[in-house]
Design a protein around this motif. Structure first.
Motif, PDB file in Angstrom:
ATOM      1  N   ILE A   1       0.825  -1.220   0.000  1.00 39.45           N
ATOM      2  CA  ILE A   1       0.000   0.000   0.000  1.00 39.45           C
ATOM      3  C   ILE A   1       0.858   1.270   0.000  1.00 39.45           C
ATOM      4  O   ILE A   1       0.435   2.323  -0.480  1.00 39.45           O
ATOM      5  N   ARG A   2       2.108   1.148   0.489  1.00 38.45           N
ATOM      6  CA  ARG A   2       2.966   2.345   0.579  1.00 38.45           C
ATOM      7  C   ARG A   2       3.328   2.888  -0.797  1.00 38.45           C
ATOM      8  O   ARG A   2       3.675   4.047  -0.946  1.00 38.45           O
ATOM      9  N   ARG A   3       3.259   2.025  -1.814  1.00 34.81           N
ATOM     10  CA  ARG A   3       3.580   2.512  -3.165  1.00 34.81           C
ATOM     11  C   ARG A   3       2.628   3.621  -3.600  1.00 34.81           C
ATOM     12  O   ARG A   3       3.019   4.569  -4.278  1.00 34.81           O
ATOM     13  N   PHE A   4       1.337   3.476  -3.222  1.00 33.27           N
ATOM     14  CA  PHE A   4       0.369   4.516  -3.604  1.00 33.27           C
ATOM     15  C   PHE A   4       0.754   5.844  -2.941  1.00 33.27           C
ATOM     16  O   PHE A   4       0.762   6.890  -3.580  1.00 33.27           O
ATOM     17  N   ASP A   5       1.041   5.786  -1.629  1.00 31.69           N
ATOM     18  CA  ASP A   5       1.407   7.010  -0.899  1.00 31.69           C
ATOM     19  C   ASP A   5       2.607   7.680  -1.555  1.00 31.69           C
ATOM     20  O   ASP A   5       2.634   8.892  -1.747  1.00 31.69           O
ATOM     21  N   ARG A   6       3.610   6.858  -1.871  1.00 29.80           N
ATOM     22  CA  ARG A   6       4.866   7.436  -2.380  1.00 29.80           C
ATOM     23  C   ARG A   6       4.666   8.100  -3.736  1.00 29.80           C
ATOM     24  O   ARG A   6       5.210   9.176  -3.994  1.00 29.80           O
ATOM     25  N   ILE A   7       3.884   7.460  -4.617  1.00 27.41           N
ATOM     26  CA  ILE A   7       3.667   8.066  -5.936  1.00 27.41           C
ATOM     27  C   ILE A   7       2.822   9.333  -5.788  1.00 27.41           C
ATOM     28  O   ILE A   7       3.111  10.369  -6.398  1.00 27.41           O
ATOM     29  N   LEU A   8       1.794   9.270  -4.938  1.00 27.00           N
ATOM     30  CA  LEU A   8       0.966  10.468  -4.751  1.00 27.00           C
ATOM     31  C   LEU A   8       1.772  11.610  -4.146  1.00 27.00           C
ATOM     32  O   LEU A   8       1.625  12.774  -4.540  1.00 27.00           O
ATOM     33  N   GLN A   9       2.652  11.296  -3.185  1.00 24.99           N
ATOM     34  CA  GLN A   9       3.482  12.358  -2.594  1.00 24.99           C
ATOM     35  C   GLN A   9       4.343  13.007  -3.677  1.00 24.99           C
ATOM     36  O   GLN A   9       4.508  14.220  -3.724  1.00 24.99           O
ATOM     37  N   SER A  10       4.883  12.184  -4.575  1.00 24.63           N
ATOM     38  CA  SER A  10       5.702  12.708  -5.664  1.00 24.63           C
ATOM     39  C   SER A  10       4.850  13.555  -6.620  1.00 24.63           C
ATOM     40  O   SER A  10       5.261  14.632  -7.063  1.00 24.63           O
ATOM     41  N   MET A  11       3.634  13.089  -6.928  1.00 13.94           N
ATOM     42  CA  MET A  11       2.759  13.836  -7.850  1.00 13.94           C
ATOM     43  C   MET A  11       2.283  15.157  -7.236  1.00 13.94           C
ATOM     44  O   MET A  11       2.081  16.141  -7.946  1.00 13.94           O
ATOM     45  N   PHE A  12       2.073  15.163  -5.916  1.00 16.32           N
ATOM     46  CA  PHE A  12       1.501  16.351  -5.269  1.00 16.32           C
ATOM     47  C   PHE A  12       2.557  17.231  -4.601  1.00 16.32           C
ATOM     48  O   PHE A  12       2.231  18.096  -3.790  1.00 16.32           O
ATOM     49  N   GLY A  13       3.827  17.039  -4.962  1.00 15.27           N
ATOM     50  CA  GLY A  13       4.884  17.968  -4.560  1.00 15.27           C
ATOM     51  C   GLY A  13       5.276  17.894  -3.098  1.00 15.27           C
ATOM     52  O   GLY A  13       5.829  18.862  -2.564  1.00 15.27           O
TER      53      GLY A  13
END
Ligand code: HEM
Length: 298
Positions: free
Chosen positions: A250-262
């Motif tokens: 599940i952490r993969r979603f968090d990490r990609i979203l954090q990257s997308m949302f700056g």
């Protein structure tokens, strides 16, 4: 080997229903299990069904079979650029090539759940051209293929929830007028791939804020791969992408979203978020086929 819900991996469906249900307050775990046990066995020829559950819901149904990291979606981002959280209890994804059968199945499931859950969000998705997002770009090029799909999408044997999958869904609303006001090469810079044939831009042409740059995340050398099953939804007045992805972690979603949302450390956000806005956000758990069919006795 714990078999997954087969519908996760059936590709190419032309018609999709995405149904998010809110649990009715005060419903007991016993009531929920009783209703779900009947609802999950409903079946119609040609309709693929994938059932998933929010963390509170699944924990109350099956405390011993809950994957360790399952949690509700929490908003990610800062200021105006935020992926909002709208966590619900039950998620049903129906898909296939027979829209009438999908419609009947969606109605039947909603009736079957009526005493425990209320439909909160419904999006009707469709295959657009050759698997393109409504922006006109092919979506899914970098998805894993063959056996790689299961490795990326499923919780491994030996862990709680084996054969199941962490799921993320988000409704994105597009502003196509502003995206299509860009030249084709500017659009390609936003995505990071060419428009006609989805070829990744060369390093010297790849903007650091393209969608590919922000979503191709590596942590300690490990690519944070997802198995994405998003499709476009909507009509002329409102349209966008119903983003849907499956992962073993599940952490993969968090990490990609954090990257997308700056908010991943370098302060760069995904240029795509200037043209499309997420208005929902949920994490779910899609149990294995065996756990799903045993729901009444878990
Ligand atoms: C409006 C919303 C979105 C649109 C229109 C969109 C569209 C696309 C397109 C056109 C590609 C390039 C082709 C491909 O490899 O599939 C892509 C790649 C990708 N997207 Fe998205 N996407 C959206 C949101 C997201 C979100 C929310 C995530 C994850 C949280 C995500 C994760 C990825 C990943 C992992 C790739 C592959 C990157 C690589 O390794 O090259 N996307 N997306």
């Amino acid at each position: 080997m714990s078999e997954p819900q087969a519908g996760i991996f059936v590709e190419g469906s032309t018609s999709h229903f995405f149904l998010e249900y809110k649990l009715i307050e005060g419903v007991s775990a016993a009531q929920l299990k009783d209703v779900l046990a009947k609802a999950v066995v409903l079946s119609d020829t040609g309709v693929n069904r994938v059932w998933s559950f929010g963390s509170d819901c699944w924990r109350s149904i099956a405390p011993a079979a809950c994957p360790a990291d399952l949690k509700p979606f929490a908003a990610i981002g800062e200021g105006k650029r935020v992926a909002p959280a709208t966590q619900q209890g039950i998620f049903l994804w129906l898909h296939g090539d027979n829209h009438s059968a999908n419609f009947d199945a969606a109605m039947a499931a909603t009736t079957a759940l009526a005493s425990v859950a209320v439909l909160q969000l419904e999006k009707i998705g469709f295959l657009y051209k050759d698997s393109r997002d409504l922006s006109g770009f092919i979506d899914g090029t970098e998805n894993p293929k063959g056996r790689g799909q299961q490795l990326v999408a499923l919780i491994p044997e030996g862990e709680a929830g084996a054969g199941g999958s962490y799921v993320m869904s988000q409704q994105w609303v597009h502003n196509l007028a502003s995206f299509h006001a860009l030249s084709q090469s500017e659009q390609e810079g936003v995505i990071g791939r060419t428009k006609p044939d989805s070829i990744e831009l060369e390093d010297e042409l790849m903007p650091e804020n393209s969608h590919v740059s922000r979503s191709d995340v590596k942590i300690d050398g490990v690519a944070q791969k997802l198995y994405r099953r998003s499709v476009p939804y909507g009509g002329v007045l409102e349209h966008g992408l119903y983003f849907l992805a499956f992962s073993c972690d599940i952490r993969r979603f968090d990490r990609i979203l954090q990257s997308m949302f700056g908010v991943s450390g370098d302060g760069i956000y995904d240029h795509l978020t200037d043209f499309s806005t997420p208005v929902s956000g949920n994490y779910w758990f899609a149990p294995s086929a065996a756990e799903l069919s045993a729901i009444g006795s878990l």
